[in-house]
Design an enzyme around this catalytic site. Structure first.
Site, PDB file in Angstrom:
ATOM      1  N   SER A 199     -25.689   7.581 -13.832  1.00 11.14           N
ATOM      2  CA  SER A 199     -24.950   8.412 -14.780  1.00 11.14           C
ATOM      3  C   SER A 199     -25.878   9.480 -15.359  1.00 11.14           C
ATOM      4  O   SER A 199     -27.066   9.241 -15.546  1.00 11.14           O
ATOM      5  CB  SER A 199     -24.410   7.529 -15.900  1.00 11.14           C
ATOM      6  OG  SER A 199     -24.139   8.312 -17.036  1.00 11.14           O
ATOM      7  N   ARG A 247     -23.254   4.114 -11.989  1.00  9.83           N
ATOM      8  CA  ARG A 247     -21.796   4.011 -11.830  1.00  9.83           C
ATOM      9  C   ARG A 247     -21.432   3.645 -10.394  1.00  9.83           C
ATOM     10  O   ARG A 247     -22.062   4.112  -9.443  1.00  9.83           O
ATOM     11  CB  ARG A 247     -21.133   5.348 -12.166  1.00  9.83           C
ATOM     12  CG  ARG A 247     -21.245   5.708 -13.619  1.00  9.83           C
ATOM     13  CD  ARG A 247     -20.252   6.799 -14.003  1.00  9.83           C
ATOM     14  NE  ARG A 247     -20.623   7.381 -15.282  1.00  9.83           N
ATOM     15  CZ  ARG A 247     -20.367   6.822 -16.457  1.00  9.83           C
ATOM     16  NH1 ARG A 247     -19.744   5.669 -16.531  1.00  9.83           N
ATOM     17  NH2 ARG A 247     -20.742   7.419 -17.581  1.00  9.83           N
ATOM     18  N   SER A 268     -18.708  14.779 -26.988  1.00 11.55           N
ATOM     19  CA  SER A 268     -17.516  14.700 -26.143  1.00 11.55           C
ATOM     20  C   SER A 268     -16.758  13.377 -26.281  1.00 11.55           C
ATOM     21  O   SER A 268     -16.293  13.046 -27.357  1.00 11.55           O
ATOM     22  CB  SER A 268     -17.967  14.949 -24.703  1.00 11.55           C
ATOM     23  OG  SER A 268     -16.885  14.995 -23.843  1.00 11.55           O
ATOM     24  N   ASP A 300      -9.916  14.589 -24.621  1.00 13.84           N
ATOM     25  CA  ASP A 300     -11.097  13.848 -25.084  1.00 13.84           C
ATOM     26  C   ASP A 300     -11.588  14.415 -26.415  1.00 13.84           C
ATOM     27  O   ASP A 300     -10.968  15.310 -26.995  1.00 13.84           O
ATOM     28  CB  ASP A 300     -12.199  13.829 -24.016  1.00 13.84           C
ATOM     29  CG  ASP A 300     -12.891  15.162 -23.870  1.00 13.84           C
ATOM     30  OD1 ASP A 300     -12.258  16.195 -24.183  1.00 13.84           O
ATOM     31  OD2 ASP A 300     -14.069  15.198 -23.470  1.00 13.84           O
TER      32      ASP A 300
HETATM   33  C1  16G Z   1     -20.236  15.276 -18.521  1.00 12.82           C
HETATM   34  C2  16G Z   1     -19.842  16.457 -17.687  1.00 12.82           C
HETATM   35  C3  16G Z   1     -18.710  16.105 -16.756  1.00 12.82           C
HETATM   36  C4  16G Z   1     -19.098  14.922 -15.909  1.00 12.82           C
HETATM   37  C5  16G Z   1     -19.593  13.782 -16.748  1.00 12.82           C
HETATM   38  C6  16G Z   1     -20.218  12.758 -15.863  1.00 12.82           C
HETATM   39  C7  16G Z   1     -19.858  18.779 -18.348  1.00 12.82           C
HETATM   40  C8  16G Z   1     -19.367  19.781 -19.319  1.00 12.82           C
HETATM   41  N1  16G Z   1     -19.413  17.557 -18.534  1.00 12.82           N
HETATM   42  O1  16G Z   1     -19.202  14.888 -19.363  1.00 12.82           O
HETATM   43  O2  16G Z   1     -18.466  17.198 -15.949  1.00 12.82           O
HETATM   44  O3  16G Z   1     -18.021  14.474 -15.150  1.00 12.82           O
HETATM   45  O4  16G Z   1     -20.603  14.235 -17.641  1.00 12.82           O
HETATM   46  O5  16G Z   1     -20.774  11.754 -16.622  1.00 12.82           O
HETATM   47  O6  16G Z   1     -20.624  19.072 -17.447  1.00 12.82           O
HETATM   48  P1  16G Z   1     -21.691  10.670 -15.956  1.00 12.82           P
HETATM   49  O7  16G Z   1     -22.849  11.394 -15.315  1.00 12.82           O
HETATM   50  O8  16G Z   1     -22.056   9.779 -17.067  1.00 12.82           O
HETATM   51  O9  16G Z   1     -20.848  10.007 -14.919  1.00 12.82           O
HETATM   52 MG    MG Z   2     -15.565  16.554 -23.352  1.00 11.97          MG
END
Ligand code: 16G
Ligand code: MG
Length: 541
Positions: free
Chosen positions: A500, A507, A65, A276
């Site tokens: 995270s 975070r 991603s 993205d």
């Molecule tokens: C991933 C998730 C997104 C979330 C992000 C949080 C999917 C498809 N994507 O990109 O929804 O906002 O993680 O990231 O579920 P973090 O846990 O590092 O903050």
């Molecule tokens: Mg993505």
């Protein structure tokens, strides 16, 4: 049959070469690409079992991603286009971490516990993003699928939402759409052109926009779209794959840094879009005449879409239940606007698409968006039926008929299977065009509270646990009380912390009324974590 069935899976090429524990996180496995080959092989095996267990096609997407080029990852897509079922995330984590010598045993165990009929045919649809490491990892996944005789359709370079779409098309025998990339482009572009009509511009709306494709696979999709959209939208494409992936560009960079991405010209008041690296997130932005940057993120898109649906429902005389789902990251300004001005019910759930999607299913029309720009709209089958029949009703007034026809058509513009940056962009463009708004008009609907995000490195981020949709911190004990004290010093202050799911950090989110205070609040909370949760590296300052 079990022991024989798994006998061909031993493949020294894909032996486990990395012994750090790896977890199927918020959106699958995601880490440095050079330690993932055995994981991909095993996920190929697992995808076959999942397909047999569900008696449907499964998607396997290779992407990290918005992460930078050295990372990669994989997500499995369930038959209805949803993220892998939670209980299988645990199975996936276990399978990814076992010793090679235990592999046959663990696979046999899964097939028994999940009651899988191993004679059921399996189908796996694969796709990959544009990372250099993706072809090697794809080969590993394909080897795993082949080892269990799974049927493969490899789509090659695709965006994550395109893969979700095709999985659903296949599993609905084409009822959701033609299961090809051409089918995808054609479905969305056709309905976009038809709703928008021949008028390219409308009042303040002009069809020109600058698009930052993060140098990712979305750039390929945008170029294809341009062929299908023809001149219905004038997209100037930047970061089209010739630069480095997600480096100072893309939706995550723009959202978190709240600044222009590389290469996009600073043209006053011109609508800009960032997607993205796998094109499942989108944010809008512009710079004003004073060169000030303005971000219109997922919350803005959610409110624009909610207001549009509310208007169409009212105008068509339909009483379907509309609801909006957000996470704790949603700006307080947007939540107030949705509840008090739009008067649309709003729910808050933990971060991660699977949580938002699940909650949105509870409404007839469920809109969900994360502030980071990931979201879509989903409709209950019954709601679609009601809308379709209503649009055919001969007794409707002209205004009611127009509104219900629009409502019926706009369903086809939306990729309901998952948040889709390009489908979301077409929806936003449709709404702005319908309203005759430029980006400034759109921004006028409400004021965002100034906000700031920080990252803190700690020895073990799992020390931080939360509840109440991540808005309240349970451990370490005492941290929440300290956060409450810090927040109480600032007007309209709010802050929360969470580990995270995609990076080894904690975070911090902070917002408050006064722009000059927001940094102070964020740093104050970050320092609390550093002290109470065993911070490493420099203390936030
Ligand atoms: C991933 C998730 C997104 C979330 C992000 C949080 C999917 C498809 N994507 O990109 O929804 O906002 O993680 O990231 O579920 P973090 O846990 O590092 O903050
Ligand atoms: Mg993505």
């Amino acid at each position: 049959m079990e022991s024989n069935y798994f006998q061909n899976i031993v493949n020294a090429e894909y032996n486990r070469k990395y012994d750090k524990y790896i977890t199927y996180g918020t959106a699958g496995f995601r880490t440095k690409s050079n330690v993932l080959e055995h994981v991909l092989y095993r996920m190929g095996l697992l995808a076959v079992l999942r397909s047999k267990a569900t008696r449907a096609a499964i998607g396997l997407m290779i992407t990290a991603s918005h992460n930078l080029e050295p990372d990669n990852g994989i997500k499995l897509i369930d038959p209805a286009g949803e993220m892998l079922e939670a209980s299988w995330e645990t199975i996936a984590t276990n399978l990814a971490n076992v010793q090679d010598s235990d592999l046959i045993h663990v696979l046999t165990d899964i097939s028994i516990k999940e009651n899988i009929d191993l004679s059921t045919p399996a189908k796996v649809i694969t796709g990959r993003d544009s990372r250099k490491s993706s072809p090697i990892l794809l080969n590993a996944a394909l080897a795993g699928i082949r080892a269990l005789n799974g049927n493969i359709t490899d789509l090659g370079l695709v965006t994550t939402p395109q893969l979700h779409y095709i999985v659903v098309c296949i599993n609905t025998n084409g009822a959701y759409g033609d299961p090809t990339l051409q089918g995808y482009y054609s479905k969305l572009a056709t309905v976009f052109k038809s709703i928008k009509g021949a008028e390219k511009n409308n009042k303040k709306y002009t069809s020109v926009l600058n698009l930052d494709a993060a140098n990712g696979v979305g750039a390929i999709a945008v170029k294809e779209f341009q062929r299908y959209l023809m001149d219905a939208l004038d997209i100037n494409l930047f970061n089209d794959g010739s630069g480095s992936l997600n480096h100072m560009c893309g939706a995550d960079y723009v959202k978190v840094q709240q600044t222009m991405p590389l290469n996009i010209p600073s043209e006053t008041n011109v609508r800009c879009v960032s997607i993205d690296g796998d094109a499942d997130r989108v944010v809008y932005f512009y710079v004003d005449e004073n060169n000030k940057f303005h971000l219109l993120d997922g919350d803005r898109i959610a409110t624009l879409v909610a207001a549009y649906f509310k208007e169409l429902l009212t105008m068509s005389g339909l009483s379907l239940q509309l609801g909006l789902v957000q996470t704790a990251y949603a700006n307080g300004g947007s939540t107030d606007y949705i509840s008090n001005v739009l008067q649309v019910p709003v729910a808050c759930v933990p971060t991660g698409v699977k949580h938002l999607h699940k909650k949105a299913l509870e409404f007839d029309i469920g809109i969900y968006f994360e502030a980071n720009g990931h979201g879509t709209v989903i409709f209950k089958d019954t709601a679609k039926e009601v809308i379709k029949n209503h649009a055919k009703n001969e007794k409707l007034s002209e205004a009611q008929k127009t509104a219900s026809t629009k409502l019926k058509d706009v369903i086809d513009l939306i990729n309901e299977t998952v948040g889709d940056a390009l489908s979301d962009m077409l929806l936003v463009e449709t709404i702005l065009h319908a309203k005759g708004w430029d980006i400034i008009e759109w921004e006028r609907s409400y004021n965002d509270l100034p906000n700031k995000q920080l990252k803190v490195s700690v020895r073990d981020r799992n020390i931080i646990t939360t509840t109440n949709a991540e808005r309240h911190c349970l451990t370490p004990v005492g941290l929440q009380e300290e956060i409450d004290k810090a927040v109480s010093k600032y007007s309209r202050g709010r802050s929360f912390v969470r580990p995270s799911g995609t990076e080894d950090i904690v975070r911090v989110y902070a917002e408050c009324e006064n722009p000059s205070d927001v940094n102070k609040l964020a740093v104050e909370v970050a320092s609390l974590i550093y002290r109470l949760a065993d911070g490493v590296g420099p203390e936030p300052s």
